[in-house]
Motif scaffolding. Sequence first.
Motif, PDB file in Angstrom:
ATOM      1  N   PRO A 166       0.828  -1.218   0.000  1.00 25.83           N
ATOM      2  CA  PRO A 166       0.000   0.000   0.000  1.00 25.83           C
ATOM      3  C   PRO A 166       0.855   1.257   0.000  1.00 25.83           C
ATOM      4  O   PRO A 166       1.971   1.269   0.530  1.00 25.83           O
ATOM      5  CB  PRO A 166      -0.809  -0.117   1.296  1.00 25.83           C
ATOM      6  N   LEU A 167       0.307   2.315  -0.599  1.00 28.10           N
ATOM      7  CA  LEU A 167       1.022   3.585  -0.654  1.00 28.10           C
ATOM      8  C   LEU A 167       0.941   4.344   0.659  1.00 28.10           C
ATOM      9  O   LEU A 167       1.765   5.205   0.951  1.00 28.10           O
ATOM     10  CB  LEU A 167       0.444   4.449  -1.785  1.00 28.10           C
ATOM     11  N   ARG A 168      -0.078   4.022   1.471  1.00 30.52           N
ATOM     12  CA  ARG A 168      -0.265   4.719   2.744  1.00 30.52           C
ATOM     13  C   ARG A 168      -1.108   3.840   3.660  1.00 30.52           C
ATOM     14  O   ARG A 168      -1.629   2.814   3.246  1.00 30.52           O
ATOM     15  CB  ARG A 168      -0.953   6.073   2.526  1.00 30.52           C
ATOM     16  N   ALA A 169      -1.236   4.273   4.904  1.00 31.34           N
ATOM     17  CA  ALA A 169      -2.048   3.531   5.870  1.00 31.34           C
ATOM     18  C   ALA A 169      -3.535   3.711   5.550  1.00 31.34           C
ATOM     19  O   ALA A 169      -3.917   4.534   4.704  1.00 31.34           O
ATOM     20  CB  ALA A 169      -1.743   4.026   7.285  1.00 31.34           C
ATOM     21  N   CYS A 170      -4.367   2.947   6.233  1.00 30.46           N
ATOM     22  CA  CYS A 170      -5.815   3.005   6.017  1.00 30.46           C
ATOM     23  C   CYS A 170      -6.343   4.433   6.157  1.00 30.46           C
ATOM     24  O   CYS A 170      -5.995   5.147   7.099  1.00 30.46           O
ATOM     25  CB  CYS A 170      -6.518   2.099   7.019  1.00 30.46           C
ATOM     26  N   GLN A 171      -7.206   4.824   5.218  1.00 33.35           N
ATOM     27  CA  GLN A 171      -7.731   6.189   5.183  1.00 33.35           C
ATOM     28  C   GLN A 171      -9.216   6.275   5.508  1.00 33.35           C
ATOM     29  O   GLN A 171      -9.842   7.320   5.339  1.00 33.35           O
ATOM     30  CB  GLN A 171      -7.511   6.781   3.778  1.00 33.35           C
ATOM     31  N   THR A 172      -9.820   5.186   5.998  1.00 35.60           N
ATOM     32  CA  THR A 172     -11.271   5.173   6.140  1.00 35.60           C
ATOM     33  C   THR A 172     -11.807   6.268   7.064  1.00 35.60           C
ATOM     34  O   THR A 172     -12.910   6.761   6.869  1.00 35.60           O
ATOM     35  CB  THR A 172     -11.761   3.789   6.624  1.00 35.60           C
ATOM     36  N   GLU A 173     -11.008   6.668   8.068  1.00 35.45           N
ATOM     37  CA  GLU A 173     -11.475   7.710   8.988  1.00 35.45           C
ATOM     38  C   GLU A 173     -11.644   9.052   8.289  1.00 35.45           C
ATOM     39  O   GLU A 173     -12.332   9.938   8.794  1.00 35.45           O
ATOM     40  CB  GLU A 173     -10.492   7.860  10.155  1.00 35.45           C
ATOM     41  N   HIS A 174     -11.039   9.198   7.123  1.00 35.24           N
ATOM     42  CA  HIS A 174     -11.083  10.483   6.419  1.00 35.24           C
ATOM     43  C   HIS A 174     -11.920  10.423   5.139  1.00 35.24           C
ATOM     44  O   HIS A 174     -12.058  11.431   4.448  1.00 35.24           O
ATOM     45  CB  HIS A 174      -9.658  10.936   6.071  1.00 35.24           C
ATOM     46  N   VAL A 175     -12.451   9.251   4.810  1.00 31.35           N
ATOM     47  CA  VAL A 175     -13.207   9.093   3.572  1.00 31.35           C
ATOM     48  C   VAL A 175     -14.694   9.279   3.846  1.00 31.35           C
ATOM     49  O   VAL A 175     -15.296   8.542   4.636  1.00 31.35           O
ATOM     50  CB  VAL A 175     -12.970   7.697   2.948  1.00 31.35           C
ATOM     51  N   ARG A 176     -15.273  10.271   3.188  1.00 33.55           N
ATOM     52  CA  ARG A 176     -16.713  10.504   3.323  1.00 33.55           C
ATOM     53  C   ARG A 176     -17.474   9.738   2.251  1.00 33.55           C
ATOM     54  O   ARG A 176     -16.974   9.547   1.142  1.00 33.55           O
ATOM     55  CB  ARG A 176     -17.025  11.990   3.173  1.00 33.55           C
ATOM     56  N   LEU A 177     -18.683   9.317   2.591  1.00 30.83           N
ATOM     57  CA  LEU A 177     -19.523   8.669   1.604  1.00 30.83           C
ATOM     58  C   LEU A 177     -20.028   9.689   0.597  1.00 30.83           C
ATOM     59  O   LEU A 177     -20.206  10.877   0.929  1.00 30.83           O
ATOM     60  CB  LEU A 177     -20.709   7.974   2.272  1.00 30.83           C
ATOM     61  N   ILE A 178     -20.263   9.228  -0.617  1.00 32.25           N
ATOM     62  CA  ILE A 178     -20.831  10.096  -1.650  1.00 32.25           C
ATOM     63  C   ILE A 178     -22.121  10.716  -1.135  1.00 32.25           C
ATOM     64  O   ILE A 178     -22.981  10.046  -0.577  1.00 32.25           O
ATOM     65  CB  ILE A 178     -21.124   9.268  -2.924  1.00 32.25           C
ATOM     66  N   GLY A 179     -22.231  12.031  -1.306  1.00 29.77           N
ATOM     67  CA  GLY A 179     -23.419  12.747  -0.860  1.00 29.77           C
ATOM     68  C   GLY A 179     -23.219  13.561   0.398  1.00 29.77           C
ATOM     69  O   GLY A 179     -24.033  14.426   0.718  1.00 29.77           O
ATOM     70  N   SER A 180     -22.125  13.295   1.114  1.00 25.88           N
ATOM     71  CA  SER A 180     -21.927  13.970   2.403  1.00 25.88           C
ATOM     72  C   SER A 180     -21.072  15.228   2.304  1.00 25.88           C
ATOM     73  O   SER A 180     -21.066  16.045   3.227  1.00 25.88           O
ATOM     74  CB  SER A 180     -21.271  13.007   3.393  1.00 25.88           C
ATOM     75  N   HIS A 181     -20.367  15.419   1.195  1.00 20.83           N
ATOM     76  CA  HIS A 181     -19.362  16.475   1.137  1.00 20.83           C
ATOM     77  C   HIS A 181     -19.948  17.878   1.263  1.00 20.83           C
ATOM     78  O   HIS A 181     -19.400  18.732   1.960  1.00 20.83           O
ATOM     79  CB  HIS A 181     -18.564  16.358  -0.164  1.00 20.83           C
ATOM     80  N   ALA A 182     -21.041  18.141   0.585  1.00 17.93           N
ATOM     81  CA  ALA A 182     -21.617  19.493   0.604  1.00 17.93           C
ATOM     82  C   ALA A 182     -22.978  19.516   1.280  1.00 17.93           C
ATOM     83  O   ALA A 182     -23.745  20.467   1.104  1.00 17.93           O
ATOM     84  CB  ALA A 182     -21.726  20.032  -0.822  1.00 17.93           C
ATOM     85  N   TRP A 183     -23.280  18.492   2.062  1.00 15.53           N
ATOM     86  CA  TRP A 183     -24.575  18.443   2.745  1.00 15.53           C
ATOM     87  C   TRP A 183     -24.589  19.368   3.949  1.00 15.53           C
ATOM     88  O   TRP A 183     -23.565  19.583   4.612  1.00 15.53           O
ATOM     89  CB  TRP A 183     -24.871  17.023   3.206  1.00 15.53           C
ATOM     90  N   SER A 184     -25.740  19.946   4.237  1.00 13.59           N
ATOM     91  CA  SER A 184     -25.953  20.689   5.477  1.00 13.59           C
ATOM     92  C   SER A 184     -27.395  20.458   5.914  1.00 13.59           C
ATOM     93  O   SER A 184     -28.251  20.041   5.114  1.00 13.59           O
ATOM     94  CB  SER A 184     -25.708  22.190   5.281  1.00 13.59           C
ATOM     95  N   ASP A 185     -27.688  20.721   7.176  1.00 12.98           N
ATOM     96  CA  ASP A 185     -29.035  20.451   7.668  1.00 12.98           C
ATOM     97  C   ASP A 185     -30.062  21.464   7.166  1.00 12.98           C
ATOM     98  O   ASP A 185     -31.260  21.326   7.430  1.00 12.98           O
ATOM     99  CB  ASP A 185     -29.062  20.363   9.199  1.00 12.98           C
TER     100      ASP A 185
END
Length: 345
Positions: free
Chosen positions: A231-250
Amino acid sequence: MNAALAVTAAAHGAVVANHVEVTSLLKERDGAGVERVRGAMVRDNESGEEWAVRARGVVNATGPFADAVLQMDEPGMAEIVAPSSGVHLVLPSYFSPKNMGMLDPATTDGRVVFFLPWEGGVVAGTTDTQCSVEADPKPSEKEIEWILAEIRRFLSPDVKIRRGDVLAAWSGIRPLVRDPRAANTKDLVRNHMIHVSDSGLLTIAGGKWTTYREMAKETVDRAVAEFGLRPLRACQTEHVRLIGSHAWSDTMFIKLVQNFGVDLEVARHLAHNYGDRAWAVCALADRTAQLQALGRRIHPLYPFLDAEVRYAVQYEYALSAVDVIARRLRLAFLDAQAAREALPR
């Protein structure tokens, strides 16, 4: 959630195939003469086409179907999955306050029952019954009546809940697991388990939705070690957002009303279920003649738009009416009769 995970994986470079089934595993001998799993034969269940997928390693992450793949690797291997059926019912919203639910851990037979507002209705469950593994599990009338009987104990005496009040009922399979290498294989693993066979098939089984990222991290870390990956780097799951969450607001639903003219119920639904993908859904909608409102509902009682059907087909790998009505929009899980009425469209 499944669709969001698949689309997110595709956005990060994964190749995703829907309705494709593993029919056998491919093996090769390594330098020491030991057979190793090096891929799988797969079949497109829509077209019948079959082909080989070759890889340095294979991960078996198939939930309740894990044993079927394990036995392709080691015929006669003892089953590790102890499938358990969990039945859920959906009832009209008037049976529960809008923002309040209930959980009872002390039912008549010791199982847990919950009663929660969900998607404009009330979801009640669940059972915990040993079952067989099948692709399309169905709830039994006995399980449905048990849940209704438990719920009746907590409702006001003047509120009657009947079998006819059930809008939808469905059953899922929990893949509880046994460790095949434990001293006592009858004991169930409470969480998830990773098993690597002698030929290198890596199986992740058990667990639950609330721990899926931790399960994925442990599985990929184990795959790196077992398959000799770099692998090029360690696990990144803590920083990966699901599609749809990036520009969402309440408050995003307000912008949908202002920009597209959708009614408030539809706007809330789109923002809640699609996040910032709601903009793409709206872009696929037709304007109706009535007040130039955006999109047509596929059923008058629910906020699902025809544009969501187009979106599911174009962006979420939906291939059939059932894919859309049940596995993407979830109308079939909310109201079976409404789903039947929407299908002709």
